[in-house]
Write a protein that holds these residues in place. Structure first.
Motif, mmCIF file in Angstrom:
data_model
loop_
_atom_site.group_PDB
_atom_site.id
_atom_site.type_symbol
_atom_site.label_atom_id
_atom_site.label_comp_id
_atom_site.label_asym_id
_atom_site.label_seq_id
_atom_site.Cartn_x
_atom_site.Cartn_y
_atom_site.Cartn_z
ATOM 1 N N GLY A 92 1.102 4.933 1.482
ATOM 2 C CA GLY A 92 0.709 3.983 0.451
ATOM 3 C C GLY A 92 1.783 3.717 -0.581
ATOM 4 O O GLY A 92 1.756 2.688 -1.262
ATOM 5 N N ASP A 93 2.751 4.645 -0.720
ATOM 6 C CA ASP A 93 3.877 4.417 -1.621
ATOM 7 C C ASP A 93 4.870 3.427 -1.022
ATOM 8 O O ASP A 93 5.522 2.670 -1.745
ATOM 9 C CB ASP A 93 4.616 5.734 -1.906
ATOM 10 N N TYR A 95 4.033 1.257 1.724
ATOM 11 C CA TYR A 95 3.291 0.042 2.066
ATOM 12 C C TYR A 95 2.049 -0.040 1.177
ATOM 13 O O TYR A 95 0.951 0.335 1.596
ATOM 14 C CB TYR A 95 2.879 0.057 3.535
ATOM 15 N N PRO A 96 2.220 -0.491 -0.060
ATOM 16 C CA PRO A 96 1.064 -0.536 -0.970
ATOM 17 C C PRO A 96 0.017 -1.547 -0.511
ATOM 18 O O PRO A 96 0.273 -2.383 0.350
ATOM 19 C CB PRO A 96 1.696 -0.948 -2.306
ATOM 20 N N SER A 97 -1.146 -1.454 -1.081
ATOM 21 C CA SER A 97 -2.247 -2.349 -0.731
ATOM 22 C C SER A 97 -1.810 -3.811 -0.826
ATOM 23 O O SER A 97 -1.182 -4.216 -1.810
ATOM 24 C CB SER A 97 -3.431 -2.108 -1.683
ATOM 25 N N GLY A 98 -2.109 -4.586 0.208
ATOM 26 C CA GLY A 98 -1.732 -5.988 0.243
ATOM 27 C C GLY A 98 -0.376 -6.265 0.842
ATOM 28 O O GLY A 98 0.023 -7.426 0.970
ATOM 29 N N PHE A 99 0.357 -5.213 1.229
ATOM 30 C CA PHE A 99 1.683 -5.405 1.814
ATOM 31 C C PHE A 99 1.579 -6.269 3.063
ATOM 32 O O PHE A 99 0.774 -6.004 3.956
ATOM 33 C CB PHE A 99 2.293 -4.050 2.168
#
Length: 283
Positions: A92-93, A95-99
């Motif tokens: 998640g660091d 590829y954060p949300s919405g990537f």
């Protein structure tokens, strides 16, 4: 050595460092990785590394879940080697949300590994672009063992101006010639013995080239025949290609990259050599 997990922490620590060499890894480190660190120390004031098993470069059915991991040992090795900064992110660091962005590098990514593992180099190029964008190093250091990856990353860096220089370091090898790889951990005793066929085949190709053989198909056949004689080895591909474009060569050759992917037991192993250049590891 400072160990951080977030992009913000990386940027804060980077601001205090001078000329920086960067070694991205997927962990389970061996001396091949550490040789990159040593080269980075020789070329730059500071060294950063990352440890991240990148999910986007693994295809369906590949070994993402079982890929060997030992972060505590990795961090101890990096500290001993003199690394200043280690980024240890979670997915998640990176590829954060919405990537939603991906990076395509063109024809050099579509052959060899790209043909056998569709989407692999899209994942590699995308994650390395992210890592470089966050770390902002002066030098990126990669190993020749993953020859096509080094070609892809040089193209990525040049096209997008992501780093001043990509340094490709020689393949690290065991005393018997086996190329160092984290996936060697999958080899049982018999497969470990059989796996030396990759370096033996490349050595045979180099010997033929050094003796004056220049026909591409003949050199390709010399290498393939050595691998084919090992009953525990299953050839995916044997390539004799242009070292810059990775286009397969035909007829008489001068500069050539010999590479292969061979399954030995569980792991699929890679190895290569540049026939026109010295390769101390192969003799």
């Amino acid at each position: 050595m400072k160990v951080v997990t977030t992009r913000a922490e990386v940027r804060e620590e980077r601001a205090a460092l001078g000329r920086l060499g960067f070694v991205p890894t997927m962990g389970y480190l061996h001396d091949g990785h550490l040789s990159l660190v040593r080269e980075a120390r020789a070329r730059s004031e500071h060294v950063a590394a990352s440890i991240f098993v990148n999910p986007t470069q693994f295809g369906p059915g590949e070994d993402l879940a079982s890929y060997p991991r030992d972060p505590e040992r990795d961090l101890a090795l990096l500290e001993e080697a003199g690394v200043d900064l280690v980024w240890l992110p979670q997915p998640g660091d990176v590829y954060p949300s919405g990537f939603a962005t991906s990076v395509e590098v063109g024809d050099v990514a579509d052959v060899l590994e790209g043909a056998s593992r569709p989407g692999h180099f899209r994942g590699v190029a995308t994650v390395v672009a992210i890592l470089l964008g966050v770390v902002r190093p002066d030098l990126l250091l990669v190993g020749q063992k993953d020859l096509q990856q080094s070609v892809v990353l040089r193209r990525l860096a040049a096209d997008l101006s992501l780093v001043d220089e990509v340094v490709v370091c020689p393949t690290g090898r065991e005393p018997d010639g086996l190329a160092l790889s984290s996936r060697n951990a999958y080899l049982d005793e018999e497969d470990r013995r059989a796996a030396t066929v990759l370096s033996r085949a490349l050595r045979a190709g180099r010997a033929a080239y050094d003796a004056g053989e220049r026909d591409a198909e003949t050199l390709r056949r010399v290498i393939r025949d050595v691998v084919a004689a090992e009953p525990r080895a299953e050839i995916d591909y044997v390539s004799l290609a242009d070292p810059e474009t990775l286009v397969e060569l035909q007829g008489p050759v001068d500069r050539a990259a010999a590479s292969m992917a061979v399954r030995v037991g569980r792991p699929r192993l890679l190895d290569n050599t540049l026939l026109h250049a010295p390769d101390p590891g192969l003799g």
